[in-house]
Design a protein around this motif. Sequence first.
Motif, mmCIF file in Angstrom:
data_model
loop_
_atom_site.group_PDB
_atom_site.id
_atom_site.type_symbol
_atom_site.label_atom_id
_atom_site.label_comp_id
_atom_site.label_asym_id
_atom_site.label_seq_id
_atom_site.Cartn_x
_atom_site.Cartn_y
_atom_site.Cartn_z
ATOM 1 N N ALA A 294 0.822 -1.212 0.000
ATOM 2 C CA ALA A 294 0.000 0.000 0.000
ATOM 3 C C ALA A 294 0.858 1.265 0.000
ATOM 4 C CB ALA A 294 -0.924 -0.005 1.210
ATOM 5 N N GLN A 295 0.290 2.304 -0.567
ATOM 6 C CA GLN A 295 0.890 3.629 -0.522
ATOM 7 C C GLN A 295 0.182 4.434 0.559
ATOM 8 O OE1 GLN A 295 0.545 5.322 -4.436
ATOM 9 N NE2 GLN A 295 2.097 3.971 -5.319
ATOM 10 N N ARG A 296 0.948 5.128 1.384
ATOM 11 C CA ARG A 296 0.394 5.917 2.477
ATOM 12 C C ARG A 296 0.685 7.386 2.241
ATOM 13 N NH1 ARG A 296 1.770 0.994 3.937
ATOM 14 N NH2 ARG A 296 0.542 -0.135 5.502
ATOM 15 N N SER A 297 -0.382 8.184 2.334
ATOM 16 C CA SER A 297 -0.249 9.620 2.122
ATOM 17 C C SER A 297 -1.223 10.332 3.054
ATOM 18 C CB SER A 297 -0.535 9.986 0.667
ATOM 19 O OG SER A 297 -0.521 11.386 0.481
ATOM 20 N N GLY A 298 -0.677 11.011 4.063
ATOM 21 C CA GLY A 298 -1.530 11.694 5.025
ATOM 22 C C GLY A 298 -2.450 10.717 5.734
ATOM 23 N N SER A 299 -3.741 10.970 5.664
ATOM 24 C CA SER A 299 -4.726 10.119 6.336
ATOM 25 C C SER A 299 -5.203 8.972 5.450
ATOM 26 C CB SER A 299 -5.940 10.955 6.761
ATOM 27 O OG SER A 299 -6.573 11.539 5.621
ATOM 28 N N CYS A 300 -4.611 8.815 4.267
ATOM 29 C CA CYS A 300 -5.091 7.817 3.310
ATOM 30 C C CYS A 300 -4.100 6.669 3.134
ATOM 31 C CB CYS A 300 -5.331 8.467 1.943
ATOM 32 S SG CYS A 300 -6.700 9.641 1.934
ATOM 33 N N LEU A 301 -4.648 5.479 3.053
ATOM 34 C CA LEU A 301 -3.892 4.288 2.712
ATOM 35 C C LEU A 301 -4.504 3.690 1.456
ATOM 36 C CD1 LEU A 301 -2.635 1.511 5.059
ATOM 37 C CD2 LEU A 301 -4.004 0.888 3.073
ATOM 38 N N ARG A 302 -3.677 3.530 0.424
ATOM 39 C CA ARG A 302 -4.165 2.994 -0.840
ATOM 40 C C ARG A 302 -3.520 1.629 -1.105
ATOM 41 N NH1 ARG A 302 -4.346 8.547 -1.520
ATOM 42 N NH2 ARG A 302 -6.230 9.315 -2.612
ATOM 43 N N PRO A 303 -4.305 0.547 -1.018
ATOM 44 C CA PRO A 303 -3.752 -0.792 -1.232
ATOM 45 C C PRO A 303 -3.187 -0.949 -2.638
ATOM 46 C CG PRO A 303 -5.974 -0.887 -0.326
ATOM 47 C CD PRO A 303 -5.736 0.525 -0.741
ATOM 48 N N ASP A 304 -2.265 -1.899 -2.759
ATOM 49 C CA ASP A 304 -1.719 -2.211 -4.077
ATOM 50 C C ASP A 304 -2.847 -2.579 -5.032
ATOM 51 O OD1 ASP A 304 0.790 -3.059 -5.760
ATOM 52 O OD2 ASP A 304 -0.646 -4.717 -5.913
ATOM 53 N N ARG A 305 -2.909 -1.872 -6.137
ATOM 54 C CA ARG A 305 -4.034 -2.014 -7.059
ATOM 55 C C ARG A 305 -4.112 -3.406 -7.679
ATOM 56 N NH1 ARG A 305 -7.281 1.512 -9.710
ATOM 57 N NH2 ARG A 305 -6.175 3.257 -8.730
ATOM 58 N N GLU A 306 -2.981 -3.932 -8.133
ATOM 59 C CA GLU A 306 -2.986 -5.213 -8.832
ATOM 60 C C GLU A 306 -3.381 -6.359 -7.902
ATOM 61 O OE1 GLU A 306 0.105 -8.046 -11.399
ATOM 62 O OE2 GLU A 306 0.608 -5.951 -10.956
ATOM 63 N N ALA A 307 -2.811 -6.375 -6.706
ATOM 64 C CA ALA A 307 -3.127 -7.448 -5.762
ATOM 65 C C ALA A 307 -4.585 -7.391 -5.344
ATOM 66 C CB ALA A 307 -2.223 -7.361 -4.537
ATOM 67 N N PHE A 308 -5.099 -6.182 -5.091
ATOM 68 C CA PHE A 308 -6.479 -6.069 -4.630
ATOM 69 C C PHE A 308 -7.463 -6.422 -5.732
ATOM 70 C CE2 PHE A 308 -10.320 -3.963 -2.989
ATOM 71 C CZ PHE A 308 -10.321 -4.456 -1.703
ATOM 72 N N ALA A 309 -7.156 -6.042 -6.966
ATOM 73 C CA ALA A 309 -8.047 -6.346 -8.088
ATOM 74 C C ALA A 309 -8.161 -7.848 -8.328
ATOM 75 C CB ALA A 309 -7.557 -5.645 -9.349
ATOM 76 N N ALA A 310 -7.157 -8.608 -7.912
ATOM 77 C CA ALA A 310 -7.171 -10.058 -8.128
ATOM 78 C C ALA A 310 -8.062 -10.802 -7.135
ATOM 79 C CB ALA A 310 -5.747 -10.600 -8.041
ATOM 80 N N ILE A 311 -8.558 -10.105 -6.120
ATOM 81 C CA ILE A 311 -9.383 -10.752 -5.098
ATOM 82 C C ILE A 311 -10.766 -11.055 -5.661
ATOM 83 C CG2 ILE A 311 -10.508 -10.425 -2.861
ATOM 84 C CD1 ILE A 311 -8.145 -8.614 -2.092
ATOM 85 N N ALA A 312 -11.253 -12.260 -5.368
ATOM 86 C CA ALA A 312 -12.645 -12.603 -5.677
ATOM 87 C C ALA A 312 -13.501 -12.082 -4.535
ATOM 88 C CB ALA A 312 -12.804 -14.121 -5.826
ATOM 89 N N GLY A 313 -14.283 -11.049 -4.792
ATOM 90 C CA GLY A 313 -15.041 -10.382 -3.750
ATOM 91 C C GLY A 313 -16.078 -11.287 -3.104
ATOM 92 N N GLU A 314 -16.263 -11.114 -1.789
ATOM 93 C CA GLU A 314 -17.227 -11.919 -1.057
ATOM 94 C C GLU A 314 -17.607 -11.168 0.219
ATOM 95 O OE1 GLU A 314 -17.713 -16.737 -0.388
ATOM 96 O OE2 GLU A 314 -15.725 -15.831 -0.455
ATOM 97 N N SER A 315 -18.810 -11.403 0.708
ATOM 98 C CA SER A 315 -19.258 -10.736 1.921
ATOM 99 C C SER A 315 -18.654 -11.402 3.151
ATOM 100 C CB SER A 315 -20.783 -10.771 2.018
ATOM 101 O OG SER A 315 -21.226 -12.094 2.294
ATOM 102 N N ILE A 316 -18.670 -10.686 4.279
ATOM 103 C CA ILE A 316 -18.234 -11.254 5.544
ATOM 104 C C ILE A 316 -19.054 -12.497 5.879
ATOM 105 C CG2 ILE A 316 -18.098 -10.852 8.037
ATOM 106 C CD1 ILE A 316 -17.670 -7.941 7.497
ATOM 107 N N ASP A 317 -20.352 -12.420 5.639
ATOM 108 C CA ASP A 317 -21.220 -13.539 6.003
ATOM 109 C C ASP A 317 -20.814 -14.814 5.278
ATOM 110 O OD1 ASP A 317 -23.371 -12.320 7.775
ATOM 111 O OD2 ASP A 317 -23.420 -10.964 6.069
ATOM 112 N N TYR A 318 -20.663 -14.734 3.958
ATOM 113 C CA TYR A 318 -20.330 -15.931 3.168
ATOM 114 C C TYR A 318 -18.911 -16.413 3.446
ATOM 115 C CZ TYR A 318 -24.554 -15.640 0.295
ATOM 116 O OH TYR A 318 -25.858 -15.637 -0.132
ATOM 117 N N ALA A 319 -17.968 -15.478 3.532
ATOM 118 C CA ALA A 319 -16.566 -15.864 3.657
ATOM 119 C C ALA A 319 -16.214 -16.364 5.053
ATOM 120 C CB ALA A 319 -15.665 -14.688 3.286
#
Length: 345
Positions: A223-248
Amino acid sequence: MGRIVPVILCGGSGTRLWPRSRAAKPKPFLPLLGERTLYQDTLARCSDREEFAAPMVVIGEQHLDHARTQAADIAPDAIFIVEPTGRNTAPAVALAARSVDPDDIMLVCPSDHFIADASAFRRIAIEAAALARSGWLVCFGISATAPETGYGYLRRGEALEGGYRVQKFVEKPEIETAIGFLADGGYAWNGGIFALPAGQFLEELAMHRPEMARLVEDAHSGAQRSGSCLRPDREAFAAIAGESIDYAIMENTDRAAMVDAAFGWSDIGNWNAIYDHRKSADGTNVIVGQGEIIDSEGTMIDTDGPFVTVVGVSNVVVVVDGEDVLVASRDAAQQVGNAHRSRKQ
């Protein structure tokens, strides 16, 4: 003893509140039930720093400016985890868990829910955090007041000190089943609010969704950190298969618990819910903006400009937003989400 860290989830577009809610400025950031927005009210409920740590707001880049601006006076210490793309609630909460101490309790709150009794919310949140510190992943079981088919349900199991085991998670039921749940009394709505030990949540994620856990770790470490913001690595995060807390997690763990939560909750999911909260005790019609209602009952006008008159038509909602006009039966409010698709947002 770990802190209670509010994790505010700002996702979704609130399409059932079209035309007021838009992709560019969705439901959480609109003052629908007062001067403050639902997002601001969510922050305000957790603003006592003797009880709660600075909030972590999980937000998309498109809505970051809204989130930062609206938090400025309520939670100037807020931290923003800026998702490059939406991947549902499990990865969002996992990013937050990677950003706090393992002993911290994450108080996971959707940003677009209405809670009438903020004091009761804070009391129940502290009780849920105490249960979470005992090694439980805690759901808030909203007291069911109607046979709703649009919500998931939790079945209370054996009593614990400060709550109950979750015996069963039930997806959105048919109306006959929902009526049975209400009569049974052992079921509560699953409101999507949780108290989760951060370290244990990550352990459960690694156990039940190892690939998601690995990619979240990669996204956070890069992740890149700038002030109050944290931006996760774009490529790694985009590769995630999204799922809800309930299901996962919640439907797989053997440590799911719940607390009873009676604090005047609503997900404000459609215009009929808005009507219910706006109407007064001595009248059935609601007018926001310029308008009049004649020989009609259970009708709401919400206009940002043109004068609107409704005559002899009951139980309807009329919403004017710029050049867009919605006219809908209150009974059909759930279908409004389909209306925005043919219009530019």
